[in-house]
Design a protein around this motif. Sequence first.
Motif, PDB file in Angstrom:
ATOM      1  N   LYS A 278      -0.450   1.412  -7.162  1.00  0.00           N
ATOM      2  CA  LYS A 278       0.457   0.576  -7.958  1.00  0.00           C
ATOM      3  C   LYS A 278       1.278  -0.423  -7.322  1.00  0.00           C
ATOM      4  O   LYS A 278       1.228  -1.558  -7.691  1.00  0.00           O
ATOM      5  CB  LYS A 278       1.236   1.397  -9.254  1.00  0.00           C
ATOM      6  N   TYR A 279       2.036   0.125  -6.453  1.00  0.00           N
ATOM      7  CA  TYR A 279       2.853  -0.683  -5.783  1.00  0.00           C
ATOM      8  C   TYR A 279       2.340  -1.751  -4.731  1.00  0.00           C
ATOM      9  O   TYR A 279       2.657  -2.963  -4.710  1.00  0.00           O
ATOM     10  CB  TYR A 279       3.929   0.185  -4.789  1.00  0.00           C
ATOM     11  N   VAL A 280       1.087  -1.376  -4.055  1.00  0.00           N
ATOM     12  CA  VAL A 280       0.370  -2.196  -3.284  1.00  0.00           C
ATOM     13  C   VAL A 280      -0.320  -3.559  -4.067  1.00  0.00           C
ATOM     14  O   VAL A 280      -0.647  -4.325  -3.482  1.00  0.00           O
ATOM     15  CB  VAL A 280      -0.523  -1.693  -2.340  1.00  0.00           C
ATOM     16  N   SER A 281      -0.274  -3.545  -5.236  1.00  0.00           N
ATOM     17  CA  SER A 281      -0.892  -4.555  -6.124  1.00  0.00           C
ATOM     18  C   SER A 281      -0.048  -5.665  -6.180  1.00  0.00           C
ATOM     19  O   SER A 281      -0.258  -6.645  -6.429  1.00  0.00           O
ATOM     20  CB  SER A 281      -1.121  -3.825  -7.370  1.00  0.00           C
ATOM     21  N   GLU A 282       1.323  -5.322  -5.714  1.00  0.00           N
ATOM     22  CA  GLU A 282       2.573  -6.289  -5.723  1.00  0.00           C
ATOM     23  C   GLU A 282       2.243  -6.839  -4.220  1.00  0.00           C
ATOM     24  O   GLU A 282       2.468  -6.311  -3.476  1.00  0.00           O
ATOM     25  CB  GLU A 282       3.853  -5.965  -5.966  1.00  0.00           C
ATOM     26  N   ILE A 283       1.632  -8.064  -4.271  1.00  0.00           N
ATOM     27  CA  ILE A 283       1.255  -8.613  -2.686  1.00  0.00           C
ATOM     28  C   ILE A 283       2.564  -8.639  -1.909  1.00  0.00           C
ATOM     29  O   ILE A 283       2.048  -8.337  -0.606  1.00  0.00           O
ATOM     30  CB  ILE A 283       0.907 -10.064  -2.968  1.00  0.00           C
ATOM     31  N   THR A 284       3.689  -8.845  -2.234  1.00  0.00           N
ATOM     32  CA  THR A 284       4.588  -8.773  -1.063  1.00  0.00           C
ATOM     33  C   THR A 284       5.517  -7.469  -1.053  1.00  0.00           C
ATOM     34  O   THR A 284       6.285  -7.481  -0.386  1.00  0.00           O
ATOM     35  CB  THR A 284       5.730 -10.002  -1.419  1.00  0.00           C
ATOM     36  N   SER A 285       4.750  -6.629  -1.859  1.00  0.00           N
ATOM     37  CA  SER A 285       5.714  -5.336  -1.646  1.00  0.00           C
ATOM     38  C   SER A 285       5.607  -4.390  -0.602  1.00  0.00           C
ATOM     39  O   SER A 285       4.513  -4.497   0.194  1.00  0.00           O
ATOM     40  CB  SER A 285       5.514  -4.389  -2.846  1.00  0.00           C
ATOM     41  N   THR A 286       6.530  -3.726   0.036  1.00  0.00           N
ATOM     42  CA  THR A 286       6.505  -2.729   1.010  1.00  0.00           C
ATOM     43  C   THR A 286       6.543  -1.341   0.709  1.00  0.00           C
ATOM     44  O   THR A 286       7.628  -1.372  -0.140  1.00  0.00           O
ATOM     45  CB  THR A 286       7.386  -3.212   2.294  1.00  0.00           C
ATOM     46  N   VAL A 287       5.986  -0.527   1.163  1.00  0.00           N
ATOM     47  CA  VAL A 287       6.183   0.944   0.802  1.00  0.00           C
ATOM     48  C   VAL A 287       6.531   1.793   2.009  1.00  0.00           C
ATOM     49  O   VAL A 287       5.673   1.589   3.116  1.00  0.00           O
ATOM     50  CB  VAL A 287       4.784   1.390   0.109  1.00  0.00           C
TER      51      VAL A 287
ATOM     52  N   SER B 168       1.143  -2.941   4.765  1.00  0.00           N
ATOM     53  CA  SER B 168       2.232  -3.020   3.479  1.00  0.00           C
ATOM     54  C   SER B 168       2.723  -1.417   3.300  1.00  0.00           C
ATOM     55  O   SER B 168       3.956  -1.256   3.025  1.00  0.00           O
ATOM     56  CB  SER B 168       2.052  -3.523   2.428  1.00  0.00           C
ATOM     57  N   VAL B 169       2.184  -0.540   3.752  1.00  0.00           N
ATOM     58  CA  VAL B 169       2.617   0.821   3.753  1.00  0.00           C
ATOM     59  C   VAL B 169       2.859   1.322   5.007  1.00  0.00           C
ATOM     60  O   VAL B 169       2.045   1.368   5.934  1.00  0.00           O
ATOM     61  CB  VAL B 169       1.303   1.776   3.074  1.00  0.00           C
ATOM     62  N   THR B 170       4.134   1.866   5.198  1.00  0.00           N
ATOM     63  CA  THR B 170       4.413   2.525   6.561  1.00  0.00           C
ATOM     64  C   THR B 170       4.743   3.975   6.335  1.00  0.00           C
ATOM     65  O   THR B 170       5.549   4.286   5.435  1.00  0.00           O
ATOM     66  CB  THR B 170       5.814   1.688   7.054  1.00  0.00           C
ATOM     67  N   LEU B 171       4.461   4.646   7.229  1.00  0.00           N
ATOM     68  CA  LEU B 171       4.593   6.267   7.313  1.00  0.00           C
ATOM     69  C   LEU B 171       5.609   6.484   8.873  1.00  0.00           C
ATOM     70  O   LEU B 171       5.394   5.970   9.751  1.00  0.00           O
ATOM     71  CB  LEU B 171       3.559   7.136   7.448  1.00  0.00           C
ATOM     72  N   SER B 172       6.923   7.134   8.500  1.00  0.00           N
ATOM     73  CA  SER B 172       7.696   7.225   9.437  1.00  0.00           C
ATOM     74  C   SER B 172       8.761   8.394   9.107  1.00  0.00           C
ATOM     75  O   SER B 172       9.078   8.631   8.164  1.00  0.00           O
ATOM     76  CB  SER B 172       8.526   5.965   9.607  1.00  0.00           C
ATOM     77  N   THR B 173       8.994   8.840  10.349  1.00  0.00           N
ATOM     78  CA  THR B 173      10.183   9.849  10.082  1.00  0.00           C
ATOM     79  C   THR B 173      11.538   9.112   9.790  1.00  0.00           C
ATOM     80  O   THR B 173      11.498   7.723   9.951  1.00  0.00           O
ATOM     81  CB  THR B 173      10.729  10.598  11.190  1.00  0.00           C
ATOM     82  N   ILE B 174      12.560   9.793   9.009  1.00  0.00           N
ATOM     83  CA  ILE B 174      13.743   8.988   8.910  1.00  0.00           C
ATOM     84  C   ILE B 174      14.260   8.470   9.760  1.00  0.00           C
ATOM     85  O   ILE B 174      14.954   7.313   9.950  1.00  0.00           O
ATOM     86  CB  ILE B 174      14.894  10.194   7.919  1.00  0.00           C
ATOM     87  N   HIS B 175      14.304   9.135  11.051  1.00  0.00           N
ATOM     88  CA  HIS B 175      15.042   8.744  12.260  1.00  0.00           C
ATOM     89  C   HIS B 175      14.227   7.480  12.544  1.00  0.00           C
ATOM     90  O   HIS B 175      14.850   6.446  13.115  1.00  0.00           O
ATOM     91  CB  HIS B 175      14.896   9.785  13.222  1.00  0.00           C
TER      92      HIS B 175
END
Length: 681
Positions: free
Chosen positions: A342-351, A543-550
């Motif tokens: 749903k989110y990535v359908s918004e072109i400028t959105s980052t997740v 637009s989708v990033t996986l990361s530790t909180i650090h």
Amino acid sequence: MDYFEYLKNTNGIELNEQQRQAALFDYGNALVLSTAGSGKTTVIIARTGRLLYENKCISKILTITFSKMAATDMKDRFQNYFKEQYRHKVEFSTIHSFSYKIVRDFFRKKGIKFEILKNNYLVLGEILKSHYSQSYFSYVSDEEIETLSSAIGFVKNMMIDPKNYRDYGIEIKEFDKLFEKYSIYKSQNKLIDFDDMLVYAYKILLKSKHYRDWIKSTYQYVQIDEMQDTSKIQHEIIKLISNDNLFMVGDDDQAIYSFRGSYPDFMLEFKNIYKDGKIFYLDNNYRSDRNIVESAKNFIEKNKKRFKKSIRTDNPKENTINVVKFDSRKEQSKLVISEILKYVSEITSTVGILYRYNMSAMILANSLYENGIDFYIKEDKTKFFNSFVLNDVVAFLNLALNPKDRESFARIYYKSYTYFTKGMCQMVLNSPREDLSVFDILDNCSGFDYYVYDRIKQFKTDINYLNKLKPNDAVRYIKLGLEYMGYLERMQEEGRNNLSNSLHILEIIEEIGSYCSSIKEFINKIYSLQDVIKNASENKNASVTLSTIHGAKGLEYDFVFMLDNLDGEFPSDIKGMNKETYGRILEEERRIFYVGMTRAKKVLNITVPGVPSLFINELMQMNIRDVDYNLKIGQKVNHNKFGNGVVVDITKSTVLIRFVKGKARSFDIKTTLENKIIQII
């Protein structure tokens, strides 16, 4: 022209009153307490520009931060604002880079030759192997090397005598001896490592008035970004060069690097250290939805050792925070995937998909790949694939697939109930009979006690049994049936392994195994997933990033998922400690969680694939929205057979729906949603 008018007219930057007051500070010691998203970098750059614009600076302004990326970002932003007119008057540097310049110049003038040890892991690995050469557990894992490297860095940054390592929670057996061997190796080979730069710079500045005066004359003003991340030795270096003129910016609520030796007490003791120092506050979060800001504020205020300060925003309340509960990580992954679509359908959105430990990325990365969703993994996750636990499990399984696999046998021969000896392993490795399985080779050897032959026979039976199991069941059998768990416990007793980390890895391996129908498919899945992760680590434009909180600290995303908020995992299991240590660690864990919350701009989803953690229970007490499988009471749904209805009750495993035409009916949540029997309207 007034400087602030100049800033507005030429760059479109208009500071609020708090930011303006901080940027107006001239000479002396000041601390700017900057809450998340309040524009601290803007203040540092604005103050730097003002000092130069108003001719307050005769020599140079030094701004120190704690990552190369942050230093580069500040330099670029400053040049965007002021072009080339002040280029020779400013310097943006990391503390290590700054220290290295001092060491390099001093050693060159003294005629001392040295080189930088760029990869200390190789050296530490050899030291560990030599140190444990007489031990039964002679194999050295990458985790052990990393743990030792981190402990050495911690000791240097905290200015600790290595002999007192036990007083600081370092559990590595004979750490002081390992530290000494490492120091001797560097000295003999004229090498210095990353943190030696700090140690030598501190000693040079402390002992040489000439160098202190030279630095003070070179830099009239010293500014420190991310003050909460400063270690003891870094702060001592800064005090020696600042000439009692230090402008510090940071947020004690975002102090999350104690494992690297950061010491936020310097901020908390600011008024005691700098008697005439002035404190400024930046309390307006420009980043996040008001619901996020207010919830994060209420959450972090449970910490006692912190500055009491306002945390607010002018942003409206547009979205609720969702706490979503599941029975497994697999179900968690399904929900995240459906929401991302749903989110990535918004072109400028980052997740941003955030988690406490790197291992949490594995299952979701696999799901993202299989669903064709482009993503970027911020840190290098290959540590999972290099973990000794994963490679041990794969070795057990490879031996089950091929009983002639001598290399796999050599890896695990002593890691179960067998207690086979090194001599027995050598018999297998040196046998000329390539047609025989490792078990047959051992069985044909003479001279063993009778019970050893019984163990050989039983081990052969158990290894063959793995072929009959599904991969996730096979992993559990290795852990319990083959008593691999006992080996992990012995490793922890030796101070060479963290048992909870190993169990977490085993859990992830089991979960990955649940996606596979055979051992061969599982092993192929591991190798293919490794390629997926490697490719994703280079995919920075996703637009989708996986990361530790650090790893996400200092960054922001439109939509954020915080994964795996489980009891004993986040916050980590910190039982069995004295009250003071428990309180200190718990407060840092809460700060880590707070940093995760404040990365979100619009929507924050917090997921719980099992028993909720302490932090989740705290959020529930603050009336955060509690969702099971994204269902809520009062929600309209459609059932494939019974038509439209309304959710009237939800338990842990069932949902009660009252239909427009007919009575209320109860359904199993898992079954109905996974099979798409009901849909949310």
